[in-house]
Design an enzyme around this catalytic site. Structure first.
Site: not given
Length: 404
Positions: A135-136, A384
């Site tokens: 994800g990150s 985001e």
């Protein structure tokens, strides 16, 4: 010497009022229904296309504004109407940003119109980058892209998570690793055209907020796309990989470039949610009578509303600054893009929570929209780039160190 001014020009004011009118007359009256249905609001997307709010021409007009403010202005007003419906309308722009950020002029001409479809048959697009284990940590991406020279095709294999419009999109833009040993510098972005075999998605994921917006996991099972679907082209990719192998400085990889372009706009979306909650709480505090007087006459309530207004306005200035810098190619030397998204997202969470509190028991009921805004706001500290990732970007920028 040019005079400094924060006044919007006539075109910007007209844009603000036009989008606000659509949000007030079309979006907000339908918000509770589509939130409860948890379905993509195709009739409203089509209505947005009919009036010119959904389509590449609208984005191009906003981008033509040399101040960079038109897109955040429009985003704030639309998401003031409703964040779930707003993301259903503006979610396609993330895929468009990926094509714009990494693609060639020919690729823009070929793929961007297909992202939106037509007024009679609107389509949506999806940008697929997050993964269950990446994800990150974009550098941990496991989706692979292998070039088949015999057929001039790229073969994509992997899984993407939490993709807005995943599966229901016509055009999917997918990031994948071409040379895993190079980490994020070995990645590229690919267009998966409508109807391509091997791409499938889960059912729509059920979420805390943004329920009108479609989110799904996307699976890529030997998805074959023509060579022209590599954004930027193979020659540019090979040059970039050569630089990475020799340790030379390379430009940002595909996913992060897209996020850099979009973070101030995402911050503007969060501002729309926060402002909606603030305005509703302000009106409620003026009308709600307790102990013989409106509750706004109590300092605790009035001061809370003053703080809400102050934080929204402060966040907007950060969003506008980052939008102006991005549009005018000013480098984010202190992580200004991340600052704008971080501040706006956390303001949205704090303001909507306070709005629920000011309404008391009424704020906990679906009879009032503040509970929906409260649910919608939380995602802005997550997607985001989480708040923690934004702080990492800022700290690296101001220190010059690879903070971990």
């Amino acid at each position: 010497m040019a005079e400094f001014s924060l006044d919007l020009n006539e075109e910007q004011r007209d844009l603000r009022d036009w989008v606000h009118g659509f949000a007030a007359e079309v979006v907000r009256p339908a918000a509770a229904e589509w939130d409860a249905r948890e379905e993509t609001p195709w009739p409203i997307i089509q209505e947005a296309a009919k009036v010119g709010l959904y389509g590449f021409e609208f984005l191009a007009t906003c981008w033509a504004d040399p101040t960079g403010l038109s897109l955040p202005i429009a985003s704030e007003e639309l998401f003031w109407g409703d964040a779930g419906i707003g993301l259903s309308i503006f979610g396609t722009s993330l895929a468009v940003a990926a094509i714009y950020g990494a693609g060639t002029p020919d690729q823009l001409v070929e793929w961007v119109p297909q992202c939106f479809g037509s007024v009679d048959e609107p389509a949506v697009a999806a940008f697929c980058t997050s993964e269950p284990e990446a994800g990150s940590d974009v550098g941990a991406m496991r989706t692979r892209a292998v070039y088949d020279e015999a057929t001039d095709e790229w073969v994509l294999r992997g899984q993407k998570a939490y993709a807005t419009n995943g599966g229901i999109a016509g055009v999917h833009v997918v990031t994948a690793s071409v040379e895993p040993e190079l980490g994020s510098r070995g990645q590229a972005a690919f267009v998966v055209p409508p109807g391509t075999a091997g791409l499938s998605a889960t059912r729509k994921l059920r979420k805390l907020g943004l329920r009108a917006s479609h989110t799904a996991d996307v699976f890529l099972d030997d998805v074959r796309v023509p060579g022209r679907c590599l954004l930027g082209g193979r020659e540019a990719l090979l040059e970039r990989l050569d630089r990475a192998r020799t340790g030379k400085r390379a430009s940002a990889q595909a996913a992060m470039r897209t996020f850099e372009l979009s973070r101030p706009t995402v911050g503007a979306q969060a501002l729309g949610v926060a402002r909606a909650a603030y305005e509703y709480a302000l009106d409620y505090a003026k009308d709600r009578v307790q102990f013989g007087r409106p509750i706004i006459e109590n300092q605790a309530v009035a001061f809370a509303l003053a703080d809400m207004k102050m934080e929204i306005d402060a966040a907007r200035l950060l969003v506008w600054r980052a939008s102006w810098m991005g549009r005018n190619n000013r480098p984010f030397t202190a992580g200004e893009g991340s600052m704008s998204k971080l501040k706006a997202g956390e303001v949205a969470v704090a303001v909507t929570e306070k709005a629920v509190q000011l309404l008391g028991g009424a704020g906990f009921l679906r009879d009032h929209p503040v509970e929906r805004w409260y649910r919608d706001a939380k995602i802005y500290t997550i997607f985001e780039g989480t708040s923690e990732i934004q702080r990492l970007v800022i700290s690296r920028a101001i220190s010059g160190l690879q903070i971990r």
